[in-house]
Design an enzyme around this catalytic site. Sequence first.
Site, PDB file in Angstrom:
ATOM      1  N   SER A 135      -4.182   3.317   4.285  1.00  0.00           N
ATOM      2  CA  SER A 135      -4.579   2.329   3.312  1.00  0.00           C
ATOM      3  C   SER A 135      -4.547   0.907   3.385  1.00  0.00           C
ATOM      4  O   SER A 135      -5.441   0.235   2.771  1.00  0.00           O
ATOM      5  CB  SER A 135      -3.610   2.635   2.054  1.00  0.00           C
ATOM      6  OG  SER A 135      -3.725   2.168   0.539  1.00  0.00           O
ATOM      7  N   HIS A 154       7.634  -7.234  -2.328  1.00  0.00           N
ATOM      8  CA  HIS A 154       7.513  -6.277  -1.209  1.00  0.00           C
ATOM      9  C   HIS A 154       8.714  -6.918  -0.168  1.00  0.00           C
ATOM     10  O   HIS A 154       9.008  -6.640   0.778  1.00  0.00           O
ATOM     11  CB  HIS A 154       6.352  -6.652  -0.589  1.00  0.00           C
ATOM     12  CG  HIS A 154       5.006  -6.017  -0.996  1.00  0.00           C
ATOM     13  ND1 HIS A 154       5.039  -4.841  -1.700  1.00  0.00           N
ATOM     14  CD2 HIS A 154       3.925  -6.675  -1.235  1.00  0.00           C
ATOM     15  CE1 HIS A 154       3.811  -4.517  -2.135  1.00  0.00           C
ATOM     16  NE2 HIS A 154       3.032  -5.781  -1.893  1.00  0.00           N
ATOM     17  N   LYS A 174       0.831  -1.365  -0.036  1.00  0.00           N
ATOM     18  CA  LYS A 174      -0.066   0.120   0.096  1.00  0.00           C
ATOM     19  C   LYS A 174       0.878   1.212  -0.090  1.00  0.00           C
ATOM     20  O   LYS A 174       0.514   2.163   0.707  1.00  0.00           O
ATOM     21  CB  LYS A 174      -1.248  -0.004   0.959  1.00  0.00           C
ATOM     22  CG  LYS A 174      -1.923  -1.399   1.280  1.00  0.00           C
ATOM     23  CD  LYS A 174      -2.507  -1.616   0.016  1.00  0.00           C
ATOM     24  CE  LYS A 174      -3.503  -0.676  -0.737  1.00  0.00           C
ATOM     25  NZ  LYS A 174      -3.826  -0.883  -1.860  1.00  0.00           N
ATOM     26  N   SER A 175       1.944   1.498  -0.896  1.00  0.00           N
ATOM     27  CA  SER A 175       2.777   2.462  -1.043  1.00  0.00           C
ATOM     28  C   SER A 175       2.850   2.859  -2.179  1.00  0.00           C
ATOM     29  O   SER A 175       3.981   3.477  -2.814  1.00  0.00           O
ATOM     30  CB  SER A 175       4.093   2.011  -0.451  1.00  0.00           C
ATOM     31  OG  SER A 175       4.151   2.046   0.944  1.00  0.00           O
ATOM     32  N   GLY A 176       1.921   2.671  -3.030  1.00  0.00           N
ATOM     33  CA  GLY A 176       1.979   3.069  -4.444  1.00  0.00           C
ATOM     34  C   GLY A 176       2.181   2.340  -5.689  1.00  0.00           C
ATOM     35  O   GLY A 176       2.628   2.327  -6.645  1.00  0.00           O
ATOM     36  N   THR A 177       2.057   0.861  -4.920  1.00  0.00           N
ATOM     37  CA  THR A 177       2.750  -0.219  -5.923  1.00  0.00           C
ATOM     38  C   THR A 177       2.070  -0.411  -7.222  1.00  0.00           C
ATOM     39  O   THR A 177       2.538  -0.357  -8.402  1.00  0.00           O
ATOM     40  CB  THR A 177       2.615  -1.650  -5.304  1.00  0.00           C
ATOM     41  OG1 THR A 177       2.982  -1.640  -3.934  1.00  0.00           O
ATOM     42  CG2 THR A 177       3.121  -2.574  -5.730  1.00  0.00           C
ATOM     43  N   ARG A 202       6.225   5.435   1.352  1.00  0.00           N
ATOM     44  CA  ARG A 202       4.926   6.380   1.365  1.00  0.00           C
ATOM     45  C   ARG A 202       5.115   6.886   3.038  1.00  0.00           C
ATOM     46  O   ARG A 202       5.334   6.023   3.688  1.00  0.00           O
ATOM     47  CB  ARG A 202       3.915   5.706   0.869  1.00  0.00           C
ATOM     48  CG  ARG A 202       2.818   6.457   1.036  1.00  0.00           C
ATOM     49  CD  ARG A 202       1.276   5.965   0.470  1.00  0.00           C
ATOM     50  NE  ARG A 202       0.261   6.452   0.256  1.00  0.00           N
ATOM     51  CZ  ARG A 202      -0.965   6.091  -0.077  1.00  0.00           C
ATOM     52  NH1 ARG A 202      -1.294   5.016   0.102  1.00  0.00           N
ATOM     53  NH2 ARG A 202      -2.058   6.998  -0.104  1.00  0.00           N
ATOM     54  N   ARG A 231      -8.437   3.210  -3.948  1.00  0.00           N
ATOM     55  CA  ARG A 231      -9.345   3.926  -2.881  1.00  0.00           C
ATOM     56  C   ARG A 231      -9.531   5.308  -2.916  1.00  0.00           C
ATOM     57  O   ARG A 231     -10.325   5.822  -3.648  1.00  0.00           O
ATOM     58  CB  ARG A 231      -8.799   3.428  -1.477  1.00  0.00           C
ATOM     59  CG  ARG A 231      -9.593   3.646  -0.605  1.00  0.00           C
ATOM     60  CD  ARG A 231      -9.243   3.246   0.828  1.00  0.00           C
ATOM     61  NE  ARG A 231      -8.426   4.017   1.307  1.00  0.00           N
ATOM     62  CZ  ARG A 231      -8.574   5.295   2.079  1.00  0.00           C
ATOM     63  NH1 ARG A 231      -9.703   5.450   2.383  1.00  0.00           N
ATOM     64  NH2 ARG A 231      -7.612   5.865   2.602  1.00  0.00           N
ATOM     65  N   LYS A 232      -8.174   5.987  -2.833  1.00  0.00           N
ATOM     66  CA  LYS A 232      -8.277   7.471  -2.820  1.00  0.00           C
ATOM     67  C   LYS A 232      -6.746   8.074  -3.555  1.00  0.00           C
ATOM     68  O   LYS A 232      -6.665   8.827  -4.437  1.00  0.00           O
ATOM     69  CB  LYS A 232      -8.437   8.140  -1.514  1.00  0.00           C
ATOM     70  CG  LYS A 232      -9.749   8.130  -1.000  1.00  0.00           C
ATOM     71  CD  LYS A 232      -9.886   8.781   0.255  1.00  0.00           C
ATOM     72  CE  LYS A 232     -11.173   8.943   0.953  1.00  0.00           C
ATOM     73  NZ  LYS A 232     -11.500   9.547   1.992  1.00  0.00           N
TER      74      LYS A 232
END
Length: 326
Positions: free
Chosen positions: A170, A140, A76-79, A162, A290-291
């Site tokens: 996230s 990861h 959840k760090s822009g992957t 992130r 998501r956002k």
Amino acid sequence: MSSSSSSVPDYLGDEDLTQETRDLISSLPSEKGWLVSQMYQFQGRWHTQALLQGILKCQKHFEAQDSDIILVTNPKSGTTWLKALVFALINRHKLPVSSGKHPLLVTNPHLLVPFLEGVYYESPGFDFSALPSPRLMNTHISHLSLPESVKSSSCKIVYCCRNPKDMFVSLWHFGKKLAPEETADYPIEKAVEAFCEGKFIGGPFWDHVLEYWYTSRENPNKVLFVTYEDLKKQTGNEIKRIAEFLGCGFIGDEEVRDIVRLCSFESLSTLEVNREGKLPNGMETKAFFRKGEIGGWRDTLSESLAEQIDKTMEEKFQGSGLKFSC
């Protein structure tokens, strides 16, 4: 936890574990997770049973090539976005973005860029040597646990970090989509506490980040360290920086603008394949969108929980020279 839910990826399950993995797991420290029933600590990091098996197979069997490009993130760090950007960048000559027929318009980025430890668990016979050169993959896996061939070869690593509060939030919402039964009664206060103790999938966060941060400073030709926040604020400049690092040759401003437009959150999230599609493991592609905001943690974290994360990170990153915006 069972992977019977249609939205849960196989690698959060435990249905295809080898005896070797089961034997190893029995000897490892374990903790109840807030995304999975149980996590196991291996080489200082916490993993699901299935991803641990994928990492073991990756360490044993993956042979890096000097031309490889490996994208590394915490979960959840822009992957998803990083996969799209780099895929469009390195293929811009044979797959022009301006053609209107780009693979990203009809294919989720996760199907275009294999997830190393996920593939080694779900499809152990997958032939990585059959991928076109330069091979583009993501993981990861912590720097400590990378296959030796990745460390010893001249392959390139792009690491995206992130802000930890946004990453946590996230992951929290991602977990609610993926494993609603696991997270339904799990208080966010307890999840923040676990995160600050380093007990989440792939954690501790700070160890993962700092290993790649220090390596990027010691060997800038091997590891490029980028932040999600810089990618959001100055996407074009960061694409040029990645292109220079990867030796992609000159990239013109118009090409950059086309890639930025194609790979934007607004563009990717509205495509049918990312709204209605599913990956082969049954996971819905919309779960990855998501956002995509900076500072979105404010909608979910109370001041006291945000402060708890801030204090932990201040302590863990002290003296590293690495600062988080927002």
